[in-house]
Motif scaffolding. Structure first.
Motif, short mmCIF file in Angstrom:
data_model
loop_
_atom_site.label_atom_id
_atom_site.label_comp_id
_atom_site.label_asym_id
_atom_site.label_seq_id
_atom_site.Cartn_x
_atom_site.Cartn_y
_atom_site.Cartn_z
N GLY A 171 13.59 1.33 10.54
CA GLY A 171 12.16 1.37 10.78
C GLY A 171 11.40 1.20 9.48
N ALA A 172 10.30 1.91 9.34
CA ALA A 172 9.49 1.80 8.13
C ALA A 172 10.28 2.31 6.92
N PRO A 173 10.28 1.59 5.81
CA PRO A 173 11.03 2.04 4.63
C PRO A 173 10.43 3.31 4.05
N ARG A 174 11.31 4.11 3.43
CA ARG A 174 10.90 5.33 2.75
C ARG A 174 11.33 5.26 1.29
N PRO A 175 10.70 6.02 0.43
CA PRO A 175 11.05 5.94 -1.00
C PRO A 175 12.53 6.17 -1.26
N GLU A 176 13.16 7.03 -0.49
CA GLU A 176 14.57 7.32 -0.73
C GLU A 176 15.51 6.18 -0.32
N ASP A 177 14.97 5.13 0.29
CA ASP A 177 15.77 3.95 0.59
C ASP A 177 16.04 3.12 -0.67
N PHE A 178 15.40 3.49 -1.77
CA PHE A 178 15.52 2.75 -3.03
C PHE A 178 16.03 3.68 -4.12
N PRO A 229 8.94 2.18 -5.20
CA PRO A 229 9.38 2.58 -3.86
C PRO A 229 8.30 3.31 -3.06
N GLU A 230 7.59 4.22 -3.70
CA GLU A 230 6.50 4.93 -3.03
C GLU A 230 5.41 3.95 -2.60
N ALA A 231 5.05 3.05 -3.50
CA ALA A 231 3.99 2.08 -3.19
C ALA A 231 4.39 1.18 -2.03
N PHE A 232 5.65 0.77 -1.99
CA PHE A 232 6.11 -0.11 -0.91
C PHE A 232 6.14 0.64 0.42
N ALA A 233 6.59 1.88 0.40
CA ALA A 233 6.60 2.68 1.63
C ALA A 233 5.19 2.85 2.18
N ARG A 234 4.23 3.07 1.31
CA ARG A 234 2.83 3.20 1.75
C ARG A 234 2.32 1.88 2.31
N LEU A 235 2.67 0.77 1.65
CA LEU A 235 2.26 -0.55 2.13
C LEU A 235 2.77 -0.79 3.55
N MET A 236 4.03 -0.47 3.79
CA MET A 236 4.64 -0.79 5.07
C MET A 236 4.30 0.19 6.18
N THR A 237 3.54 1.24 5.85
CA THR A 237 3.01 2.13 6.88
C THR A 237 1.48 2.05 6.92
N GLY A 238 0.93 1.00 6.30
CA GLY A 238 -0.51 0.76 6.39
C GLY A 238 -1.36 1.70 5.58
N GLN A 239 -0.78 2.37 4.57
CA GLN A 239 -1.55 3.32 3.78
C GLN A 239 -2.12 2.70 2.50
N ASN A 240 -1.83 1.43 2.29
CA ASN A 240 -2.39 0.77 1.11
C ASN A 240 -3.86 0.46 1.34
N ASN A 241 -4.56 0.24 0.25
CA ASN A 241 -5.96 -0.15 0.33
C ASN A 241 -6.21 -1.27 -0.66
N GLY A 242 -5.82 -2.48 -0.26
CA GLY A 242 -5.93 -3.64 -1.12
C GLY A 242 -4.57 -4.22 -1.43
N LYS A 243 -4.55 -5.26 -2.26
CA LYS A 243 -3.32 -5.90 -2.69
C LYS A 243 -2.54 -4.94 -3.57
N VAL A 244 -1.27 -4.67 -3.22
CA VAL A 244 -0.49 -3.67 -3.93
C VAL A 244 0.13 -4.28 -5.19
N VAL A 245 -0.22 -3.70 -6.32
CA VAL A 245 0.27 -4.15 -7.62
C VAL A 245 0.84 -2.94 -8.35
N VAL A 246 2.04 -3.12 -8.93
CA VAL A 246 2.64 -2.05 -9.73
C VAL A 246 2.61 -2.49 -11.19
N GLN A 247 1.85 -1.77 -11.99
CA GLN A 247 1.78 -2.05 -13.42
C GLN A 247 3.04 -1.52 -14.08
N VAL A 248 3.80 -2.45 -14.71
CA VAL A 248 5.07 -2.09 -15.33
C VAL A 248 4.93 -2.03 -16.85
N GLY A 249 4.34 -3.07 -17.42
CA GLY A 249 4.15 -3.12 -18.87
C GLY A 249 2.73 -2.72 -19.25
#
Length: 333
Positions: A15-22, A312-332
């Motif tokens: 089903g919907a991914p969870r952070p612990e899947d990563f 992982p947290e950001a992706f889980a939120r995206l896939m359950t509709g909890q994001n608000n906008g284009k999801v970007v993870v700042q790495v550097g």
């Protein structure tokens, strides 16, 4: 050999991914050969299509198994270029996967160019694949005319936010379907939608009808089965429907169906949106949307997280509709 931090698949999501899947892992980074460059990732793009690669397949993409690197594109800085084809310091868009450092082919790295004053991360969203998806659906499927009513589901996401604003700028009445009251307020106040309806709320089908008194001329679908059913019953004669995303399908839901009677009654056109079919529009999309962002007529809408470990947290939120906008993870930096 150097190493890099990376995110790998710990288990196949149910089903919907969870952070612990990563899981965070350390992977080797080889020396770049001729025709390759080493890049340092600055920002990752998280996109719904990734879900269908986890243990499965997405339009020919290789399935991701347990222990494999999670795929994804990123904005990255070239740090080593043996043949000098891309000088060190060049900012590029590349398929790096979820990691901090990667070696990629020069042929698969695109130099990032954005208008003055526009953040480079726009190349992941409004000026990237989500934006091209919205632009192609707008130009080729929805084709809004002055006074039309265009409904966008997942209306504040990476695709929806651009599509809704393009419809408004074309003179249509843009109506948002969203997942919360907070997103409804954001849609109207920040993105310029004429109205917003919260799917699943009591009486929401009737509220959509009230928001679309002349029925629905164009519909961009990125929602669930119930949303598709409700909209189908409110289509105007000659309506155009673009099937862009099936959120319940990403998370292993039942197959999505359409109400044939409602489509027939509306004499509606139904299109399947696969962005790979529309790369011939890329230059027009970049010029048009880039100019709109630079002028302030189109608002960038990003949901930003800081740190690779938050992917992982950001992706889980995206896939359950909890994001608000284009999801970007700042790495550097």
């Amino acid at each position: 050999m150097a190493t890099t931090r990376a995110v790998v698949l710990a288990r196949i999501p149910e089903g919907a991914p969870r952070p612990e899947d990563f899981a965070l892992a350390t992977l080797p980074v080889a020396e770049p050969a001729e025709g390759q460059v080493t890049v340092q990732v600055q920002a990752l793009s998280l996109d719904p299509y990734i879900r269908s690669t986890l243990g499965g397949r997405h339009l020919g993409d290789a399935p991701v198994g347990v222990g494999d690197l999670i795929p994804g594109r990123a904005i990255a800085t070239v740090v080593d270029s043996p043949d000098g084809a891309l000088p060190a310091g060049t900012l590029v868009l590349a398929e790096t996967g979820w990691r901090e450092c990667a070696v990629v082919p020069v042929s698969a790295a695109t130099v990032v160019t954005v208008p003055d004053g526009v953040p480079a991360t726009a190349a992941l969203g409004a000026l990237g694949m989500p934006g091209l998806t919205a632009y192609a659906a707008h130009e080729r499927h929805l084709r809004p005319r002055l006074g039309d009513t265009v409904v966008i589901s997942s209306a504040t996401g990476g695709v929806g936010a651009v599509a809704g604003q393009l419809a408004r700028l074309a003179g249509a009445r843009a109506v948002a379907i969203v997942g919360s009251e907070a997103k409804a307020a954001m849609a109207v106040e920040h993105l310029g939608y004429a109205a917003a309806v919260v799917r699943g709320a009591d009486g929401w089908a009737e509220r959509l009808r009230e928001a679309c008194p002349d029925r629905i001329d164009g519909y961009l679908h990125m929602g669930d089965q119930t949303t598709l059913d409700v909209v189908a019953e409110q289509l105007a004669v000659g309506a155009r429907v673009s099937l862009c995303g099936l959120m319940d399908q990403y998370n292993n839901g039942a197959p999505t169906t359409m109400r044939a009677g409602a489509i027939m009654a509306a004499r509606a056109e139904v299109h399947g949106m696969v962005v790979y079919d529309h790369h011939d529009l890329a230059a027009k999309h970049a010029a048009r949307v880039g100019a709109l962002i630079a002028s302030g007529d189109l608002t960038l809408h990003e949901d930003r997280y800081v740190g690779l470990d938050r992917a992982p947290e950001a992706f889980a939120r995206l896939m359950t509709g909890q994001n608000n906008g284009k999801v970007v993870v700042q790495v550097g930096d």
